[in-house]
Enzyme design. Structure first.
Site, PDB file in Angstrom:
ATOM      1  N   ASN A  14       0.906  -1.086   0.004  1.00 13.57           N
ATOM      2  CA  ASN A  14      -0.017  -0.026  -0.063  1.00 13.57           C
ATOM      3  C   ASN A  14       0.968   1.256   0.039  1.00 13.57           C
ATOM      4  O   ASN A  14       0.579   2.266  -0.618  1.00 13.57           O
ATOM      5  CB  ASN A  14      -0.958  -0.210   1.464  1.00 13.57           C
ATOM      6  CG  ASN A  14      -2.175  -0.894   1.085  1.00 13.57           C
ATOM      7  OD1 ASN A  14      -3.172  -0.388   0.404  1.00 13.57           O
ATOM      8  ND2 ASN A  14      -2.320  -1.957   1.346  1.00 13.57           N
ATOM      9  N   ILE A  93      -2.705   3.194  17.710  1.00  9.70           N
ATOM     10  CA  ILE A  93      -2.028   4.823  18.048  1.00  9.70           C
ATOM     11  C   ILE A  93      -2.386   4.965  19.235  1.00  9.70           C
ATOM     12  O   ILE A  93      -3.590   5.009  19.681  1.00  9.70           O
ATOM     13  CB  ILE A  93      -2.608   5.472  16.881  1.00  9.70           C
ATOM     14  CG1 ILE A  93      -2.187   5.139  15.474  1.00  9.70           C
ATOM     15  CG2 ILE A  93      -2.291   7.243  17.075  1.00  9.70           C
ATOM     16  CD1 ILE A  93      -0.698   5.067  15.098  1.00  9.70           C
ATOM     17  N   HIS A 109      -8.118  -1.036   6.157  1.00 10.17           N
ATOM     18  CA  HIS A 109      -8.469  -2.258   6.734  1.00 10.17           C
ATOM     19  C   HIS A 109      -9.218  -3.143   5.993  1.00 10.17           C
ATOM     20  O   HIS A 109     -10.101  -2.717   5.146  1.00 10.17           O
ATOM     21  CB  HIS A 109      -9.445  -2.158   8.176  1.00 10.17           C
ATOM     22  CG  HIS A 109      -9.476  -3.421   8.827  1.00 10.17           C
ATOM     23  ND1 HIS A 109      -8.560  -3.825   9.706  1.00 10.17           N
ATOM     24  CD2 HIS A 109     -10.610  -4.269   8.786  1.00 10.17           C
ATOM     25  CE1 HIS A 109      -9.099  -4.872  10.229  1.00 10.17           C
ATOM     26  NE2 HIS A 109     -10.131  -5.205   9.886  1.00 10.17           N
TER      27      HIS A 109
END
Ligand code: GRF
Length: 188
Positions: A14, A93, A109
């Protein structure tokens, strides 16, 4: 041009798709930094080949998430990073980054959230026997894949599909949906 940092932990297909889209003029951002929590990850080689600076660290060298996120924050501030794009970053995070980048962190996702959050979403979906799978891009909050959804794309699962074929299709969708969605977010 929006200055972004991409966070990744592994292969980085990605990341590569975002770099290629930027180069081809299909993504109106400037990728200023790769942040990686696995010093041996292949994504680091991709960044080096593309001439993108890398900040890599080993979480084990720190006593807490807050401690390494403060260092990340420092790196981001040095480069005037405005937005964080997670692309296979295998870590939640924490509040240090969330607090400084409110609604400025997104994630991709490999499931149609809110179904199958967390690890091995594809395995979870196969196990459940779903007939439609997909990809979600969402804002990041303190939860595991729980932030507000920005974009989704679904595809049907033929009865004979193998896991390999399903993953291939997911990656194909991810690589075009991520640049498209970032352009939409920044310049809609
Ligand atoms: C992607 O499937 C993404 O949806 C998930 O992690 C995977 C990363 O793949 N968050 P890659 O490293 O970009 O190839």
């Amino acid at each position: 041009m929006k200055k972004i940092a991409v966070f990744a932990s592994g292969n980085g297909s990605n990341f590569q798709a975002l770099v290629d889209a930027e180069k081809q003029g299909d993504l109106q951002v400037s990728i200023e930094l790769l942040v990686c929590d696995k010093p041996n990850a292949f994504v680091i080689q991709r960044a080096q080949a593309a001439g993108i600076p890398v900040y890599s660290f080993n979480p084990k060298d720190y006593s807490s998430k807050e401690e390494f996120e403060r260092e990340i924050l420092h790196e981001l501030a040095n480069r005037d990073i405005e937005f964080i794009v997670l692309a296979g970053y295998m870590r939640l995070i924490g509040k240090t980054l969330l607090h400084h980048y409110v609604n400025k962190i997104v994630n991709i996702h490999p499931s149609l959230l809110p179904a199958f959050p967390g690890k091995d979403a594809v395995g979870q979906a196969i196990e459940a026997g779903v007939k439609v799978m997909g990809v979600t891009i969402h804002f990041v909050d303190a939860g595991m894949d729980t932030g507000k959804i920005i974009a989704q794309e679904a595809f049907p699962i033929p009865p004979t599909a193998t896991r390999e074929k399903i993953e291939e299709e997911i990656h194909k969708i991810e690589h075009s949906l991520y640049p498209k969605t970032l352009n939409y977010l920044f310049y809609q």
